[in-house]
Design an enzyme around this catalytic site. Structure first.
Site, mmCIF file in Angstrom:
data_model
loop_
_atom_site.group_PDB
_atom_site.id
_atom_site.type_symbol
_atom_site.label_atom_id
_atom_site.label_comp_id
_atom_site.label_asym_id
_atom_site.label_seq_id
_atom_site.Cartn_x
_atom_site.Cartn_y
_atom_site.Cartn_z
ATOM 1 N N LEU A 215 -39.260 -77.978 153.455
ATOM 2 C CA LEU A 215 -39.248 -79.399 152.648
ATOM 3 C C LEU A 215 -40.525 -79.662 152.061
ATOM 4 O O LEU A 215 -40.395 -80.445 151.032
ATOM 5 C CB LEU A 215 -38.758 -80.465 153.788
ATOM 6 C CG LEU A 215 -38.717 -82.012 153.334
ATOM 7 C CD1 LEU A 215 -37.331 -81.893 152.432
ATOM 8 C CD2 LEU A 215 -38.303 -82.751 154.348
ATOM 9 N N CYS A 216 -41.407 -79.398 152.659
ATOM 10 C CA CYS A 216 -42.737 -79.694 152.161
ATOM 11 C C CYS A 216 -43.054 -78.779 150.828
ATOM 12 O O CYS A 216 -43.575 -79.574 149.894
ATOM 13 C CB CYS A 216 -43.956 -79.309 152.850
ATOM 14 S SG CYS A 216 -44.094 -77.538 153.628
ATOM 15 N N THR A 217 -42.532 -77.736 150.731
ATOM 16 C CA THR A 217 -42.678 -77.031 149.192
ATOM 17 C C THR A 217 -41.891 -77.686 148.351
ATOM 18 O O THR A 217 -42.324 -78.035 147.311
ATOM 19 C CB THR A 217 -42.049 -75.530 149.861
ATOM 20 O OG1 THR A 217 -43.155 -75.048 150.578
ATOM 21 C CG2 THR A 217 -42.172 -74.756 147.982
ATOM 22 N N ASN A 220 -43.465 -81.188 147.561
ATOM 23 C CA ASN A 220 -44.915 -81.318 146.958
ATOM 24 C C ASN A 220 -45.479 -80.134 145.912
ATOM 25 O O ASN A 220 -46.199 -80.545 144.960
ATOM 26 C CB ASN A 220 -45.943 -81.542 148.187
ATOM 27 C CG ASN A 220 -45.492 -82.256 149.088
ATOM 28 O OD1 ASN A 220 -45.139 -83.567 148.716
ATOM 29 N ND2 ASN A 220 -45.685 -82.137 150.409
#
EC number: 6.2.1.64
Length: 449
Positions: A215-217, A220
């Site tokens: 999810l962070c990839t 962001n």
């Protein structure tokens, strides 16, 4: 008899000559219960009802193979319509068929090309049909691209099983399931005898986990076009609610796919990413893997052969899972997948879930979704307290989800659940409600309170 009729009769005799050799005489590879007879071919051609589930790349091959083998009473069910990208491998369709029902076009083509074939089309989802529909078939063979649909169909056939007074299985209620699947140059075929051999749920570990992105990839630092599509699917759809807050993203809806495609393009341009196409968007949303026509043909041939063996008993069936790999040369092997004693579908026993007595309802929900024994998608949880049904949590209906959402944070004992209590679980992966008995991990004996 005129010359034309004589020629036709002679053709029919020659057409089934080799098949009759197999069915009308014994041999070293015959099934122990096989009794050679001229009536077997008549049963295959005029009585045996086969359901083909899916009219895609594998389904087209299956329908063609079964019709040419002599099966006439074939039904095929599929909810999809034909797209341009289907035409390179789904050979029963033509350009003029784009936008029309896959099942109906496939049936129309086969009935026209194979004399005597009486295939019937059902343009709907498998969940639209009731027990009475599935009970009419002798054999079910499926070429699906969805694990959820396979699990639902597996559950339906399990629910049709009947048991004698001594709890032994009534084998006349068993409807064999022949399942095929392809993934690029790899494929598999299997024979499932419900209640007797390993079922879909018994072997969920054999299915590879779906590809996901951190999810962070995707939020962001997106680097791939797939990241952009996944961002829109996971985050942006819920924020913008293009069709209302209660509408779930449907990867089969062209309008939904087009919206995701447009938003993914905008995000891709923002980060300097190229190659976001409509086809890629579909692939990410539906987890599509490129299909290879030769793999479909090989797996369909294996499945159709197993159907023929089941219908005629002329040979012993595959036992029970065959794997084909053509990625690097040609490799195949068969093994006996074993039943799980605690299988949620075919064990014929109440499932027990071990849980901490201080756990919240969220812990039960997570176990149902993440534990390899369940792997549910969006389970609804109810129980019976003092003779009355109580809904603990249900995500599929917005109004009920809002009313029961706070229950997820509560301890299960606060909700009236005790050691030995039973919860009823419903999910899209099964047509039946699953009963799960709770066992508190720090309590040895069942006690209420």
């Amino acid at each position: 008899m005129g010359d034309g009729e004589a020629v036709k009769s002679d053709y029919q005799q020659r057409r089934w000559h080799n098949v009759r050799k197999v069915l009308e005489r014994s041999g070293p590879f015959c099934h122990p219960d096989f009794e050679p007879s001229a009536e077997i071919l008549d049963f295959i051609m005029n009585s045996c009802k086969v359901l083909v589930v899916g009219a895609g790349g594998l389904g087209c091959e299956l329908l063609k193979d079964l019709a040419l083998m002599g099966f006439k009473k074939i039904h095929i069910i599929d909810m999809d319509t034909i797209e341009l990208s289907n035409l390179n491998r789904q050979f029963l369709f033509r350009k003029n068929d784009i936008g029309l029902s896959k099942a109906k076009c496939a049936v129309e083509f086969v009935n026209k090309r194979v004399p005597g074939c009486e295939a019937v089309a059902h343009h709907c989802s498998i969940q639209d049909m009731d027990e009475g529909f599935y009970r009419q078939f002798h054999i079910v063979v499926c070429g699906l691209d969805s694990i959820v649909a396979r699990r639902w169909l597996n559950g339906m056939l399990m629910s049709l099983l009947q048991y004698n007074d001594d709890r032994s299985l009534d084998q006349s209620s068993v409807i064999p399931l022949v399942d095929g699947g392809t993934e690029g140059f790899k494929g598999n075929a299997r024979v499932i005898l419900p209640g007797m051999s390993a079922c879909i749920e018994c072997t969920l570990d054999l299915y590879p986990p779906q590809k996901t992105f951190p999810l962070c990839t995707i939020a962001n630092t997106p680097r791939l076009p797939e990241h952009c599509v996944e961002y829109v699917k996971v985050l942006q759809w819920g924020k913008e609610n293009p069709w209302g807050s209660s509408t779930i993203l449907d990867s089969d809806d062209p309008q939904h796919v087009a919206w995701v495609y447009e938003k993914a393009q905008e995000r891709a341009m923002k980060y300097g990413i190229t190659s976001v196409t409509y086809r890629l968007t579909q692939g990410v949303l539906k987890n599509i893997i490129p299909a290879v026509a030769s793999t479909n043909a090989a797996i369909a041939a294996a499945c159709a052969t197993e159907v023929f063996k089941l219908a005629s008993s002329c040979c012993i069936n595959m036992n029970n899972y065959m794997v084909l790999n053509m990625s690097d040369g040609l490799y195949t092997y068969t093994f006996n997948a074993e039943r799980r004693q605690d299988c949620v579908a075919c064990s014929n026993t109440t499932r027990t879930m071990e849980i901490d007595c201080n756990a919240t309802l969220q812990a039960i929900y997570d176990k149902l979704c993440e534990d390899r024994g369940y792997l549910m998608k969006s389970p609804g949880i109810t129980t019976v307290i003092n003779g009355r049904n109580k809904t603990l949590y249900m995500s599929s209906i917005k109004s009920i989800e809002e009313k029961t959402r706070d229950n997820l944070k509560k301890k299960i004992t606060e909700l009236g659940l005790y050691n030995g209590a039973e919860i009823l679980v419903a999910d899209i992966t099964t047509p039946n409600t699953l009963t799960v008995k709770l066992k508190f991990s720090d309590v040895d004996v069942d006690m209420k309170g």
